[in-house]
Design an enzyme around this catalytic site. Structure first.
Site, short mmCIF file in Angstrom:
data_model
loop_
_atom_site.label_atom_id
_atom_site.label_comp_id
_atom_site.label_asym_id
_atom_site.label_seq_id
_atom_site.Cartn_x
_atom_site.Cartn_y
_atom_site.Cartn_z
N ASP A 7 -1.32 -3.77 6.12
CA ASP A 7 -1.40 -4.06 4.70
C ASP A 7 -0.12 -3.50 4.07
O ASP A 7 0.57 -2.67 4.68
CB ASP A 7 -2.64 -3.38 4.11
CG ASP A 7 -2.69 -3.49 2.61
OD1 ASP A 7 -2.64 -4.61 2.08
OD2 ASP A 7 -2.76 -2.42 1.95
N ASP A 9 0.60 -2.77 0.04
CA ASP A 9 0.35 -1.82 -1.05
C ASP A 9 -0.70 -0.80 -0.64
O ASP A 9 -1.82 -1.17 -0.25
CB ASP A 9 -0.15 -2.56 -2.29
CG ASP A 9 0.83 -3.60 -2.81
OD1 ASP A 9 1.43 -3.37 -3.86
OD2 ASP A 9 1.01 -4.64 -2.13
N ASP A 171 -5.63 0.34 4.09
CA ASP A 171 -6.05 1.49 3.27
C ASP A 171 -7.34 1.24 2.50
O ASP A 171 -7.80 2.11 1.77
CB ASP A 171 -4.96 1.83 2.26
CG ASP A 171 -4.80 0.75 1.19
OD1 ASP A 171 -4.44 -0.39 1.55
OD2 ASP A 171 -5.05 1.03 0.00
#
Length: 222
Positions: A7, A9, A171
Site C-alpha cells: 500500500d 499512504d 496499514d
C-alpha cells in the site's frame, strides 16, 4: 517469481498533512470550517472521494442550506490536491533502504493504492520511487479497487508470480481484507491510517514495526 506488494499512504509514506491541506482548501472554497488532521488520518484509505465525503459530512451544520453540486466539490478538491500532493510527504522508517534491498535481490515490487493515478504518479515522481516498482495499480487503474481481491490477482498474474510466492504489506483493515480474499499473506505496520483502530484488530498474518524484514520473508519461502 517472488513478489511484494505495498500500500502507499500510511505504509510507505505519511501523506496526511498534504491531504489535510487539500481538504481544508476545498472547504474554504465553500465557506466551511476546517477539519483536523487527526480526522483526515482516520478517513484515508477508501480513496479521495470517500474521504472528502467525510469532511463534507463533518460540516453538515454549516452546509445545510447550501445547494452545491458534488461534482464541483470534487473538482475543487482535485485542483487543490494536485497542488499539495508530494509537497510534505515523509517516508516512514526503513522504507528506502528496504525498497533498495528488495530490488537488489531480484524480488519484484508493486504498489496497490486506492489513490487516483494522477496523484500516485505525482508522488512517485516527486520522491523518485518509480525505479523500485514493476507495477503500480491506483484506485482508477482497474474497474475495481481495494478491498476487491482482483487488484492483487491482476498484479500477481501480470507479474507472473503466484499467491504462495507473494506478500502484501499494508496499514489498514482494507489492506488485510484484500490480501486475505486474494489468498496472499499480509503483513501490517502499526503506524498507518486504520480509521483510528489498532491494525491488530484486523488480524493480519504478521504485525511488523516497519517493512525492513521483507527480504527475509522471501528467503524463507524460496
Amino acid at each position: 517469481m517472488s513478489l511484494v506488494m505495498y500500500d502507499l499512504d500510511g505504509t510507505l509514506l505519511d501523506t496526511a498533512t498534504e491531504i489535510t491541506q487539500a481538504v481544508n482548501l476545498t472547504l474554504e472554497d465553500f465557506s466551511c470550517r476546517h477539519v483536523d488532521e487527526a480526522d483526515v488520518r482516520r478517513w484515508i484509505g477508501h480513496g479521495t472521494g470517500w474521504l472528502m465525503e467525510q469532511a463534507w459530512a463533518a460540516n453538515a451544520i454549516h452546509i445545510a442550506n447550501k445547494s452545491v453540486p458534488w461534482s464541483e466539490v470534487m473538482h475543487r478538491f482535485m485542483i487543490h490536491y494536485g497542488d499539495t500532493a508530494g509537497t510534505s510527504s515523509q517516508f516512514f522508517p526503513k522504507v528506502i533502504e528496504t525498497l533498495q534491498k528488495v530490488k537488489s535481490i531480484g524480488i519484484k515490487q508493486a504498489i496497490i493504492t486506492n489513490k487516483e493515478t494522477k496523484f500516485t504518479e505525482r508522488i512517485l515522481q516527486k520522491y523518485e520511487l518509480n525505479q523500485y516498482f514493476d507495477m503500480v495499480i491506483s484506485g482508477d487503474t482497474l474497474p475495481f479497487k481495494k478491498p476487491h481481491p482482483g487488484v492483487i490477482e491482476h498484479c500477481i498474474h501480470t507479474l507472473r508470480s503466484s499467491p504462495g510466492n507473494s506478500l502484501f504489506v499494508g496499514d489498514s483493515e482494507i489492506d488485510v481484507a484484500t490480501a486475505k480474499a486474494a489468498g496472499v499473506v499480509c503483513w501490517a505496520v502499526p503506524y498507518g491510517y486504520n480509521h483510528g483502530r489498532p491494525i491488530s484488530m484486523a488480524d493480519p498474518d504478521r504485525l511488523v514495526p516497519d517493512i525492513s524484514d521483507v527480504p527475509n520473508y522471501f528467503r524463507g519461502i524460496q
